[in-house]
Scaffold this motif. Structure first.
Motif, mmCIF file in Angstrom:
data_model
loop_
_atom_site.group_PDB
_atom_site.id
_atom_site.type_symbol
_atom_site.label_atom_id
_atom_site.label_comp_id
_atom_site.label_asym_id
_atom_site.label_seq_id
_atom_site.Cartn_x
_atom_site.Cartn_y
_atom_site.Cartn_z
ATOM 1 N N ALA A 250 19.319 41.453 6.619
ATOM 2 C CA ALA A 250 17.992 41.884 6.369
ATOM 3 C C ALA A 250 17.194 40.606 5.823
ATOM 4 C CB ALA A 250 17.949 42.951 5.085
ATOM 5 N N GLY A 251 16.027 40.738 6.320
ATOM 6 C CA GLY A 251 15.004 39.456 6.071
ATOM 7 C C GLY A 251 15.178 38.126 6.862
ATOM 8 N N TRP A 252 16.510 38.322 7.778
ATOM 9 C CA TRP A 252 16.688 36.979 8.553
ATOM 10 C C TRP A 252 16.158 37.458 10.190
ATOM 11 C CZ3 TRP A 252 19.250 32.259 7.477
ATOM 12 C CH2 TRP A 252 19.509 32.044 6.252
ATOM 13 N N GLY A 253 16.040 36.401 10.656
ATOM 14 C CA GLY A 253 15.980 36.518 12.223
ATOM 15 C C GLY A 253 17.024 35.785 12.912
ATOM 16 N N LYS A 254 17.586 36.142 14.146
ATOM 17 C CA LYS A 254 18.334 35.467 14.818
ATOM 18 C C LYS A 254 17.999 35.129 16.138
ATOM 19 C CE LYS A 254 22.854 36.050 14.878
ATOM 20 N NZ LYS A 254 24.505 36.399 14.839
ATOM 21 N N MET A 255 18.045 33.694 16.613
ATOM 22 C CA MET A 255 17.553 33.287 17.734
ATOM 23 C C MET A 255 18.634 32.866 18.791
ATOM 24 S SD MET A 255 15.497 32.378 20.079
ATOM 25 C CE MET A 255 13.802 32.113 19.554
ATOM 26 N N ASN A 256 19.125 33.313 19.852
ATOM 27 C CA ASN A 256 20.036 33.042 20.395
ATOM 28 C C ASN A 256 19.387 32.289 21.752
ATOM 29 O OD1 ASN A 256 21.472 35.711 19.349
ATOM 30 N ND2 ASN A 256 23.133 34.509 20.123
ATOM 31 N N THR A 257 20.153 31.163 22.131
ATOM 32 C CA THR A 257 19.581 30.234 23.219
ATOM 33 C C THR A 257 20.750 29.923 24.004
ATOM 34 O OG1 THR A 257 19.825 28.102 22.120
ATOM 35 C CG2 THR A 257 17.768 29.363 21.462
ATOM 36 N N LEU A 308 9.478 28.735 18.918
ATOM 37 C CA LEU A 308 9.087 30.067 18.727
ATOM 38 C C LEU A 308 9.403 30.853 17.732
ATOM 39 C CD1 LEU A 308 7.942 32.390 20.601
ATOM 40 C CD2 LEU A 308 10.210 32.921 21.345
ATOM 41 N N ALA A 309 10.477 30.758 17.187
ATOM 42 C CA ALA A 309 10.728 31.397 15.679
ATOM 43 C C ALA A 309 9.745 30.924 14.515
ATOM 44 C CB ALA A 309 12.299 30.980 15.575
ATOM 45 N N LYS A 311 6.505 29.891 15.218
ATOM 46 C CA LYS A 311 5.378 30.516 15.544
ATOM 47 C C LYS A 311 5.462 31.874 15.162
ATOM 48 C CE LYS A 311 2.656 31.263 19.675
ATOM 49 N NZ LYS A 311 2.436 31.236 21.288
ATOM 50 N N LYS A 312 6.658 32.491 15.358
ATOM 51 C CA LYS A 312 6.693 34.088 15.015
ATOM 52 C C LYS A 312 6.494 34.276 13.517
ATOM 53 C CE LYS A 312 6.664 35.819 18.999
ATOM 54 N NZ LYS A 312 5.767 36.710 19.482
ATOM 55 N N GLY A 313 6.751 33.100 12.687
ATOM 56 C CA GLY A 313 6.431 33.360 11.341
ATOM 57 C C GLY A 313 8.011 33.580 10.432
ATOM 58 N N ILE A 314 9.100 33.413 11.299
ATOM 59 C CA ILE A 314 10.408 33.514 10.615
ATOM 60 C C ILE A 314 10.642 32.318 9.829
ATOM 61 C CG2 ILE A 314 12.830 33.721 11.165
ATOM 62 C CD1 ILE A 314 11.111 36.073 12.214
#
Length: 419
Positions: A250-257, A308-309, A311-314
Motif C-alpha cells: 500500500a502506498g507504492w506503485g509498480k511499473m513493469n517495463t 510516466l510514473a 508524471k503520475k505523481g508516484i
C-alpha cells in the motif's frame, strides 16, 4: 548542429531533414536519444571494445587470427548460468574467446597448411564461418530462425552474434530460454564437424538439422523434467519455482517495463504498465522506436516507465524489468563513451530526483503485461503513446495477475551465502 534538429519535448525534428536521407538511416536516427543537458564534448568512440574506449590490446585482437573476445562481464556470467551441460558451457566460453581449433587457427599454429572449411573448400574456416555461415550450418539455422530474422541473424559480426543470442530469452518459436537452445545447437554443430573430420561421419543438411534439433530438444526436456544425466551440480543449483506478478505494498506503485527488437531490420519497441497495490491501472505506454537492439529497447522502456510514473505523481515506486543486463548497466558505472551512455545518464538523473525507486528483476512470466504492451507497440506509428486505459485484449492478463496466476520456471536456487 544536432541541437538545431532536436526538440527536448518531442525528440527529432524529422520534418527538417528526413527528405535528405534514405529511410533506413531515418529509422536508425529515430532510436537515438540526445541529452541536451549532458554538456559533453564530441568524441570518437572505439567500437571494438565494450566500453567505447580504445586499447592497444583490442586493436591487436581485432587483427590477430587468434581473435580474443572483449565481451562485457555480464556476457560471461550469462554463459555460466546457461541451462546446458557443463561441457557446453565450456565450449561456449572457448567459442567466445575464439579458441576453437578451426583450420584457420590450426594453420596459424603451423599444424596444417590448409585453412579451408571441410564443407566449403574455397572459404577459410573461422569460428563464425563454421558455426553459422558454412553451407551445412546455414542450412540448419535457416530452418530454425524465422524468415523475417534471416537478414539480421546472418549479418552480425561474430561477437555481436554471440552476445545477442546468449542475451535473449526468446527468439521466434523458442520462448523462455533461447540462449540455452542456441548454445546446444551450436555445440552439436561443432560436434558433428569433429565427427565428420575425424570419424568420417557424413549427414545431409536435412539430416543434420534433424539430428541437431532432436539432441537440443532431448536435453531441454530432460532439464525441464529434472532428469539431469550430466552436471550433477546444477541438479542442486536449480529448482522449479512458480512465477507470478505481485502487487506492491500500500502506498507504492509498480511499473513493469519490457523492450524488444523484432523483424529485419530490427524495429525496437517498448511498453510499460503502472499499477497500484490493488492491481488498478494507473497508466501505461507503448513506444515504437527506430532500428535498434533488444538491450537498447529495454533501456528505452525503463526510461519511459520512470518518466510516466513521475508524471503520475508516484513517489514510492518499484520498477520491474525482465532484463537483468539492463538493470546491471543502470547500477554499474559506465564511461561516457559507452554505447548507451546517453540513455543511462537520463535514467540515473531521473532516479536521483526526490523519490524512492526500487529497481527489481522479474522473470518474463511475472512481466506478461509489459511484454504484451511491448509487442503491441509495433501496431502504432513511430512514437510514444500514453495509455490512460488498458487495451481490451490486455485485461485478461491483468485479471490473471490480480488473481495471482503463476507459471512454472526453472530458476537458480540461492544458497544462504548468496543472501
Amino acid at each position: 548542429m544536432v541541437a538545431d534538429l532536436w526538440d527536448p519535448d518531442n525528440g527529432w525534428k524529422l520534418n527538417e531533414f528526413q527528405d535528405s536521407l534514405p529511410q533506413h538511416m531515418i529509422d536508425n536516427i529515430r532510436s537515438v536519444l540526445v541529452d541536451p543537458m549532458a554538456g559533453e564534448d564530441d568524441q570518437s568512440i572505439w567500437n571494438l571494445s565494450s566500453n567505447g574506449l580504445f586499447t592497444a590490446s583490442s586493436a591487436f585482437k581485432a587483427i590477430s587470427p587468434q581473435h580474443q573476445s572483449s565481451l562485457p562481464p555480464s556476457f560471461w556470467q550469462r554463459i555460466w548460468k546457461l541451462h546446458v551441460p557443463e561441457r557446453v558451457r565450456v565450449f561456449m566460453w572457448m567459442a567466445s574467446k575464439g579458441r576453437l581449433t578451426t583450420n584457420s587457427i590450426r594453420k596459424y599454429r603451423h599444424i596444417t597448411q590448409d585453412d579451408k572449411c571441410p564443407e566449403c573448400p574455397d572459404v577459410s574456416e573461422s569460428n563464425l564461418h563454421y558455426l553459422r555461415d558454412c553451407v551445412l550450418a546455414k542450412a540448419v539455422w535457416l530452418k530454425i530462425i524465422p524468415a523475417q530474422e534471416h537478414s539480421h541473424f546472418f549479418s552480425l559480426g561474430y561477437e555481436n552474434w554471440l552476445q545477442e543470442n546468449i542475451s535473449n530469452e526468446d527468439h521466434g518459436d523458442w520462448t523462455g530460454d533461447w540462449a540455452s537452445y542456441f548454445s546446444l545447437i551450436t555445440w552439436y554443430l561443432w560436434k558433428y564437424r569433429n565427427d565428420s573430420v575425424f570419424k568420417g561421419k557424413k549427414l545431409s543438411p536435412s539430416s543434420l538439422h534433424n539430428y541437431v534439433m532432436a539432441k537440443a530438444r532431448e536435453w531441454s526436456k530432460a532439464w525441464s523434467e529434472g532428469r539431469l544425466d550430466a552436471n550433477a551440480h546444477d541438479q542442486h543449483a536449480r529448482t522449479e519455482a512458480l512465477i507470478s506478478w505481485k502487487a506492491p505494498a500500500a502506498g507504492w506503485g509498480k511499473m513493469n517495463t519490457d523492450g524488444a527488437a523484432q523483424g529485419s531490420p530490427r524495429i525496437a519497441s517498448a511498453g510499460g504498465a503502472l499499477r497500484d497495490s490493488q492491481g488498478t491501472w494507473l497508466g501505461g505506454f507503448c513506444s515504437k522506436m527506430g532500428n535498434g537492439t533488444a538491450i537498447m529497447a529495454e533501456l528505452w522502456g525503463i526510461l519511459q516507465g520512470l518518466q510516466l510514473a513521475w508524471k503520475k505523481g508516484i513517489r514510492f515506486l518499484i520498477l520491474e524489468s525482465d532484463s537483468q543486463l539492463a538493470l546491471d548497466l543502470i547500477k554499474n558505472r559506465t564511461d561516457a563513451a559507452h554505447l548507451h551512455a546517453t540513455i543511462l545518464g537520463l535514467i540515473r538523473r531521473l532516479l536521483a530526483q526526490g523519490w524512492v525507486v526500487q529497481l527489481a528483476h522479474t522473470y518474463r512470466e511475472g512481466n506478461r503485461v509489459a511484454d504484451w504492451l511491448s509487442k503491441h507497440s509495433l501496431v502504432y506509428p513511430f512514437g510514444t503513446y500514453e495509455l490512460d486505459e488498458p487495451p481490451g485484449d490486455l485485461k485478461k492478463i491483468m485479471q490473471e495477475d490480480l488473481l495471482g496466476v503463476s507459471f512454472p520456471r526453472q530458476v537458480l536456487q540461492r544458497s544462504s551465502s548468496d543472501n
